[in-house]
Structure formats: C-alpha cells, structure tokens
Design an enzyme around this catalytic site. Structure first.
Site: not given
Length: 332
Positions: A15, A129
């Site tokens: 991505c 994250e």
C-alpha cells in the site's frame, strides 16, 4: 474456472504507507550511509526487513538501543509521545515513517482526549500501532477487541465516548464491535472509518477470491495484522485459507482435491514473494494464471522534506500503490 488455475487478487501487496516507509529507510541509507537505525520493524514483513538489513539498516526494539545522536527511523506503525520524548533526550536524528493514516488516528485521539471523552480504541492489545495511539492519552483510552469486551466495559451507558480503530482490522468484524458500542452508549461519536483504504480493498478482493476458488493463499508474515485479517476474511466467506510467508511455506496437503487457488498478499508483502509462490504453484500443475478485476489504487504519500536531494532540492517519489507486476507466465 480452468482446471488447476491460479487467480491473482487485485489489489494486493504494498500500500502507499508501506511504500513510503520502505522508501524512507532506503533514502536515509543513501543520504547518511550505514548504519541507519530503525525502531521496530519498518513494516511487518521479514523479507523486507532482511533486505534492508543487508543494505545497512539496524533494527532495534527501543530507541534506548540507538547510539546518541544517530539517525533513527520510526516505523510505519507510529510511536507514542513518550518514545518521541526519549528520542529527543538522546538527541537522535529522527526520521518519521509513520503512515499518514495512522497519524490521523493519533490526532483524533488527542482531540477527543482534549474534549474530555473516554476513547474506546478497537484493536489488538500490544500491537505497535495500538501502543502508539494509547500513549497519546493513556488515562483516557480503553483498548477493546470484541463484542464481549463491549459488554464487559465498566462504564455508565451515558458516558461521553469516542471510537477509534486500528487501521489494519477486519472491516466486517470491526463494524460488529462498533454496532455493539452504538447500541450501548447514548453519547458516542466516531470521526469516520479509521480502517485504511488498502485494508478494505484487499479484504473486499479476498471475499471474491473465497467465493470463486477452492483455496485462498495470503502472502504475508505471521506478525502482519492486515495479512492475518485477510486469511480470516477468506475463511469467514467459505474458503479454506492459509497464510504463506513465502513459497517455502506452501504445504502440499493444502492442494489435495483443489482445482483453483486464489492468491493475494498483505499490504506489507512485496510482489517478489507472490511471484515466487505462483511459480511454485505452476511447478505443481497450477499453471493457468488469471487476474481478478478489482479496485484501482493510485494513492501516493509524499516523502518527508528533509530527505530531499541536497543538490536539486527534489523530494524523491515512491511508486504508485496500485502498481503490480504480472507473475511469470501470467495472462492479462
């Protein structure tokens, strides 16, 4: 469906955030030379980490392991304010490779904490994250993962809450958790969909693979959240599915009584690993290659200005996130 066929998902693989993060480490090595220190894995893929190590990147678990004053890249998953402060204390030359979509979640956490809301962060406890976002307001953020977690929350139903999500989750599973929160809390707001476009697109493509093929293989590392979610999505939609870090991990028993294999790759998995798996499948008789029609991706995230060419001032670009190389023998 052709006998002994392989269908390649579109989109799959890198991505925009992953391309940017890898490009940042490569560019830092070009500008500063080795070693360049990287806090945690730059992206969750062992092949990428090994290649960057070969070029001179040194991966560490903590900023405390980086020599004072050295170049240190923060991974795509983001870091907490505490990590930034510790890096500043060590006078590290920090280059931030946090994915812009992750940075957006950090900004939302700060805003909702400032507004006095309790933040319910849907994500996996301990994931890098999640740890980074949690550090923005540890006294106001509660990490939850399932609908059962929603029922167990010790909060009054009229508590002002805000919902944030880890960017790499399963869209369908997360929506069920969010719906359970909406049903319980009377003062709930969410800034919108935090799950990144790339995770959604890859999961949607995998749903089609699961419907049309006997077996679905997802190329990705075992610590890649988005890759693991793609396996779950394929299974939830009726297909046998497995994670394959590379062609060496292909279990021939999976191919018994299988005539069609769908192949995709997590957002941190390079195309070279897909090519290797497809080549191995071809050796085993799965030599009819087809390509799925799917969402086109043209998102590009710019590199930090500090990585500009010292002579020309140009900031290097990264390839388009949707750029996918055809596999050997593949037909379009």
């Amino acid at each position: 469906m052709n006998t002994s066929s392989v269908v390649l998902a579109q989109p799959r693989g890198f991505c925009a955030g992953v391309r940017r993060a890898i490009g940042i480490v490569e560019r830092a090595l070009d500008l500063h030379g080795a070693p360049v220190y990287v806090r945690k894995e730059i992206v969750h893929n062992h092949h990428i980490v090994s290649e960057l190590q070969r070029r001179g990147a040194v991966f560490v678990d903590s900023e405390e392991e980086v020599p004072e004053g050295a170049v240190c890249v923060f991974s795509a998953h983001g870091v907490s304010p505490g990590v930034r402060s510790a890096a500043a204390d060590r006078q590290l030359d920090v280059i931030d490779a946090t994915c812009p979509l992750v940075s957006k979640v950090h900004q939302e956490a700060v805003r909702f904490a400032r507004d006095g809301r309790t933040i319910l962060l849907v994500g996996h406890e301990g994931h890098e994250e999640v740890e980074g976002v949690l550090g923005e307001a540890p006294d106001r953020i509660i990490v939850i993962e399932t609908e059962d977690d929603v029922r167990r929350l010790g909060l009054p139903d009229d508590t002002p809450v805000a919902v944030l999500t880890q960017t790499t989750l399963s869209f369908d599973e997360t929506e069920r958790v969010v719906e359970a929160l909406r049903a319980r809390f009377t003062d709930l707001i969410t800034p919108g969909d935090d799950i990144c476009y790339a995770s959604q697109n890859r999961q949607n493509a995998v749903k089609d693979l699961a419907r049309d093929n006997d077996l679905v293989l997802i190329v990705g590392s075992h610590n890649s959240s988005n890759s693991l979610r793609m396996v779950e999505v394929a299974r939830d939609h009726g297909a046998a599915a497995h994670l394959v870090p590379d062609e060496e991990h292909l279990d021939l028993a999976w191919l018994k009584d299988v005539s069609s294999v769908g192949v995709s790759a997590g957002a941190s998995a390079p195309e070279i690993l897909v090519i290797g798996l497809v080549a191995r499948l071809a050796e085993l008789g799965f030599d009819q290659i087809g390509f799925q029609r799917g969402a086109a991706e043209d998102v590009v995230f710019s590199m930090p200005g500090r990585l500009a060419d010292p002579v020309t001032g140009r900031i290097p670009s990264t390839p388009l996130a949707g750029e996918i190389a055809p596999a050997p023998g593949g037909k379009r």
